[in-house]
Design a protein around this motif. Structure first.
Motif, PDB file in Angstrom:
ATOM      1  N   GLY A 365      12.947  41.237  16.609  1.00  0.00           N
ATOM      2  CA  GLY A 365      13.081  41.851  17.991  1.00  0.00           C
ATOM      3  C   GLY A 365      11.817  41.316  18.822  1.00  0.00           C
ATOM      4  N   GLY A 366      10.859  39.899  18.233  1.00  0.00           N
ATOM      5  CA  GLY A 366      10.182  39.281  18.581  1.00  0.00           C
ATOM      6  C   GLY A 366      10.889  37.615  19.119  1.00  0.00           C
ATOM      7  N   VAL A 367       9.800  37.401  19.803  1.00  0.00           N
ATOM      8  CA  VAL A 367      10.797  35.571  20.395  1.00  0.00           C
ATOM      9  C   VAL A 367      10.028  34.880  19.434  1.00  0.00           C
ATOM     10  N   ASP A 368      10.897  33.880  19.517  1.00  0.00           N
ATOM     11  CA  ASP A 368      11.584  32.450  18.507  1.00  0.00           C
ATOM     12  C   ASP A 368      10.281  31.505  19.216  1.00  0.00           C
ATOM     13  N   ALA A 369       9.312  31.696  18.173  1.00  0.00           N
ATOM     14  CA  ALA A 369       8.063  30.898  18.094  1.00  0.00           C
ATOM     15  C   ALA A 369       8.901  29.224  18.719  1.00  0.00           C
ATOM     16  N   ALA A 370       9.640  28.887  18.157  1.00  0.00           N
ATOM     17  CA  ALA A 370       9.579  27.313  18.781  1.00  0.00           C
ATOM     18  C   ALA A 370      10.424  27.083  19.687  1.00  0.00           C
ATOM     19  N   ALA A 371      11.011  28.040  20.331  1.00  0.00           N
ATOM     20  CA  ALA A 371      11.393  28.579  21.895  1.00  0.00           C
ATOM     21  C   ALA A 371      10.757  28.785  22.140  1.00  0.00           C
ATOM     22  N   GLY A 372       9.464  29.195  22.575  1.00  0.00           N
ATOM     23  CA  GLY A 372       8.624  29.773  22.908  1.00  0.00           C
ATOM     24  C   GLY A 372       7.421  28.219  23.417  1.00  0.00           C
ATOM     25  N   ARG A 373       7.144  27.861  22.920  1.00  0.00           N
ATOM     26  CA  ARG A 373       6.129  27.236  22.668  1.00  0.00           C
ATOM     27  C   ARG A 373       7.127  25.931  23.367  1.00  0.00           C
ATOM     28  N   ALA A 374       8.499  25.478  23.623  1.00  0.00           N
ATOM     29  CA  ALA A 374       9.559  24.289  24.230  1.00  0.00           C
ATOM     30  C   ALA A 374       9.044  25.583  25.224  1.00  0.00           C
ATOM     31  N   ALA A 375       9.900  26.289  25.586  1.00  0.00           N
ATOM     32  CA  ALA A 375       9.131  26.754  26.833  1.00  0.00           C
ATOM     33  C   ALA A 375       8.128  26.509  27.620  1.00  0.00           C
ATOM     34  N   PHE A 376       7.175  26.983  27.099  1.00  0.00           N
ATOM     35  CA  PHE A 376       5.812  26.142  27.614  1.00  0.00           C
ATOM     36  C   PHE A 376       5.452  25.256  28.234  1.00  0.00           C
ATOM     37  N   LEU A 377       5.745  24.172  27.153  1.00  0.00           N
ATOM     38  CA  LEU A 377       5.923  23.407  27.981  1.00  0.00           C
ATOM     39  C   LEU A 377       6.662  22.629  29.089  1.00  0.00           C
ATOM     40  N   GLN A 378       7.791  22.963  28.948  1.00  0.00           N
ATOM     41  CA  GLN A 378       8.770  22.943  29.932  1.00  0.00           C
ATOM     42  C   GLN A 378       8.251  22.966  31.182  1.00  0.00           C
ATOM     43  N   SER A 379       7.372  24.249  30.993  1.00  0.00           N
ATOM     44  CA  SER A 379       7.150  24.984  32.437  1.00  0.00           C
ATOM     45  C   SER A 379       5.740  24.578  33.367  1.00  0.00           C
ATOM     46  N   ILE A 380       5.041  23.306  32.301  1.00  0.00           N
ATOM     47  CA  ILE A 380       4.342  23.028  32.605  1.00  0.00           C
ATOM     48  C   ILE A 380       5.156  22.048  33.224  1.00  0.00           C
ATOM     49  N   GLU A 381       5.992  20.985  33.303  1.00  0.00           N
ATOM     50  CA  GLU A 381       6.192  20.040  33.437  1.00  0.00           C
ATOM     51  C   GLU A 381       6.698  20.841  35.089  1.00  0.00           C
ATOM     52  N   LEU A 382       7.678  21.673  35.520  1.00  0.00           N
ATOM     53  CA  LEU A 382       8.410  22.153  36.341  1.00  0.00           C
ATOM     54  C   LEU A 382       7.098  22.319  36.640  1.00  0.00           C
ATOM     55  N   THR A 383       6.062  23.025  36.768  1.00  0.00           N
ATOM     56  CA  THR A 383       4.894  23.370  37.701  1.00  0.00           C
ATOM     57  C   THR A 383       4.420  22.339  38.545  1.00  0.00           C
ATOM     58  N   LYS A 384       3.849  21.048  37.624  1.00  0.00           N
ATOM     59  CA  LYS A 384       3.861  19.957  38.107  1.00  0.00           C
ATOM     60  C   LYS A 384       4.833  19.315  39.486  1.00  0.00           C
ATOM     61  N   ILE A 385       5.841  19.459  39.206  1.00  0.00           N
ATOM     62  CA  ILE A 385       7.519  19.235  40.141  1.00  0.00           C
ATOM     63  C   ILE A 385       6.494  20.211  41.871  1.00  0.00           C
TER      64      ILE A 385
END
Length: 586
Positions: A365-385
């Protein structure tokens, strides 16, 4: 002069200056002086003996009266001081419980070269109120005691009231928070938080503790204890306490104040809040906007500061969509000239030092930790654009009458849009397989839906800007090209929202999700309002009704979908009920 012990081997008791400053005395290996004395060119002395501790009757009375659990009895400050002796908090900046620090910027009237001459830098006076702390030769802070800006008795009373509202569910809520929210929105240090919570809830700032409890309560159905608890937590009272204590904490800002504010903003619905601007100012006070790579602070705090900085950056940038106010962080943060006021190091996986335990990692029922970290990093790059898109097409200067968009027209706007669209395409292509919508591990929540919705919102922002540049004088071929592309993007956005599965819907979405969904409806409304043909307009009405239906069937399980429905109704109303419309001559 050596303190008690074998000649030349200093004990771990604090030196005179650190003891009188009431801060940790950190001595690095192979150095004679502690960090503070070394940075300030002073010599550690151990002349004065420790002062006798005084127990505050007023504080003791308050703690004995308001304590809901046995672990909270006694003098809170004495207990915390003793327990923190070997804590990870040693040597931190902005994380001490009874101290807060202010970054000295290059334009400040303070002169960093003169800090060492301040009386508070060398004085052992009882009335010492503040003192400088260098983290590099060129970067420094002034640290203040909380006692000048806060009531310790009130802080303890607020914490006791917060704990009383959720008792005995505190540990369960904390565990749930780190299982779902933290893995997608990693603005806390898990080790430090759990270390403090295990000792006593009184080690926290009230708004942070309340915010963690509040956010975790949104996922109470994902914990069997919470789902079957006989009592219902009074979330309204808890939220009132969180907001009121947040105002108190702004007087003595710490990293915990910034963390609490960011968490509370993920739940706040009002678009009129000034808290985002307050948090940005607070972050600059804490030096969040400065690269801390070479600072003399623990490595884990450097990672925490970078994660916090980029979370604040994303809050500011997507806040443009939510609140309609200009971004306060410079749009260009990678200037070759080195003139940007945003100088935060790149966030990488090295900034997530937490060691994940296998059993915890496999919790259902939780969030996959590795995927969560990767999503956070991807969100940063998307937000820059997204930031570059907004500064290009949505700034006051660009959109005003006679502004650059009006001067260059739709053809020139398409030229500006092309490189930004290519950046978005490249970002989307580089998204790893683990963050795609299709593969979702069983018994897991997925943050991938929120990531792809943000990408879609960035694309729609470009297309909306291009539609707005069209005029009756625009060439028909150019108008057809822009509107055809916009129609296709609207269809993709609707299909994306419809494709969200329960594991996406139930995950952590963040504060901008409702506005991003509402943007899809507003975009359909814009195309409807600028349609030259009745049949085309009717098609947009059908798409709006489809979006409304998709949200209605998901709203019971998703707060962001309910809020998006409300926003959509306010924005476009019920176009299907419109009997006649006057279409512009485009």
């Amino acid at each position: 002069m050596f303190p008690s012990g074998v000649g030349g081997h200093q004990t771990r008791r604090p030196c005179d200056r650190c003891r009188h400053r009431k801060s940790r005395c950190i001595k690095e290996p192979e150095k004679d002086n502690c960090t503070f004395c070394h940075l300030n060119g002073l010599e550690c002395t151990f002349i004065h003996g420790p002062r006798p501790r005084k127990r505050s009757r007023k504080l003791s009375s308050a703690t004995e009266t308001n304590s809901p659990t046995p672990s909270s009895t006694g003098s809170a400050e004495e207990q915390i001081t003793a327990d923190q002796a070997k804590s990870r908090l040693e040597g931190t900046l902005g994380l001490e419980l009874h101290l807060h620090s202010e970054y000295i910027g290059p334009a400040s009237y303070h002169e960093p070269d003169l800090l060492d001459l301040r009386p508070s830098a060398i004085s052992l006076a009882e009335y010492e109120r503040y003192f400088p702390r260098r983290v590099t030769q060129s970067a420094a802070f002034i640290t203040y005691h909380d006692r000048d800006s806060a009531s310790e008795v009130q802080r303890i009373a607020d914490l006791d009231r917060i704990e009383e509202l959720i008792h005995p569910l505190g540990p369960t809520l904390v565990s749930l928070y780190f299982r779902i929210v933290h893995r997608t929105f990693p603005i806390l240090d898990k080790g430090v938080f759990l270390e403090k919570h295990t000792r006593s809830y009184r080690e926290f700032s009230p708004p942070l503790l309340a915010a963690v409890y509040l956010v975790a309560l949104d996922w109470k159905l994902f914990d069997r204890i919470l789902a079957t608890a006989p009592r219902t937590v009074d979330t309204e009272s808890l939220e009132i306490l969180a907001l009121r204590t947040m105002e108190d904490d702004l007087k003595r800002p710490k990293l915990s104040t910034l963390q609490a504010g960011l968490l509370l903003l993920q739940r706040m619905k009002s678009s009129h809040s000034t808290l985002p601007a307050q948090l940005l100012s607070l972050g600059q006070t804490l030096g969040i906007h400065v690269d801390c790579t070479t600072w003399k602070i623990p490595e884990w705090e450097k990672g925490l500061r970078r994660r916090l900085a980029w979370a604040l950056y994303m809050q500011d940038k997507w806040g443009v969509l939510v609140h309609g106010r200009p971004s306060l962080i410079p749009a260009q943060i990678d200037e070759e000239e080195g003139t940007s006021d945003w100088d935060v190091g790149q966030c990488t996986l090295n900034d997530f030092p937490e060691e994940l335990i296998g059993e915890e990692e496999n919790t259902d029922g939780g969030v996959d930790a590795a995927a969560g970290r990767a999503a956070f990093l991807q969100s940063i790059e998307l937000t820059k654009i997204f930031s570059r898109i907004v500064s290009t097409f949505c700034s006051v200067g660009a959109t005003k009458k006679g502004g650059i968009l009006e001067r260059i027209g739709p053809s020139g706007a398409m030229s500006l849009a092309k490189p930004l669209a290519m950046e978005l395409r490249a970002w989307h292509t580089a998204v790893p397989d683990s963050l795609q919508l299709e593969p979702t591990p069983s018994l897991r929540l997925s943050t991938n839906g929120a990531l792809h919705l943000s990408h879609m919102a960035a694309e729609l922002t470009i297309h909306r800007a291009l539609i707005r540049t069209l005029t009756p004088d625009s060439p028909s071929s150019l108008r057809s090209t822009i509107r055809t592309a916009a129609r296709a993007r609207l269809t993709s956005a609707l299909n994306l929202i419809e494709s969200f599965q329960p594991e996406h819907i139930q995950s952590f979405w963040g504060f901008a999700a409702a506005a991003q969904v509402a943007l899809v409806g507003a975009f359909a409304g814009l195309l409807w309002a600028t349609s030259a043909e009745t049949d085309e307009a009717a098609g947009y009405v059908e798409q709006l009704e489809k979006l409304r239906w998709v949200l209605q069937v998901r709203a019971p399980a998703a707060p962001f979908a309910r809020e998006a429905l409300r926003m959509l109704h306010e924005e476009v109303g019920d176009l299907a009920a419109v009997k006649a419309a006057t279409f512009r001559d485009y």
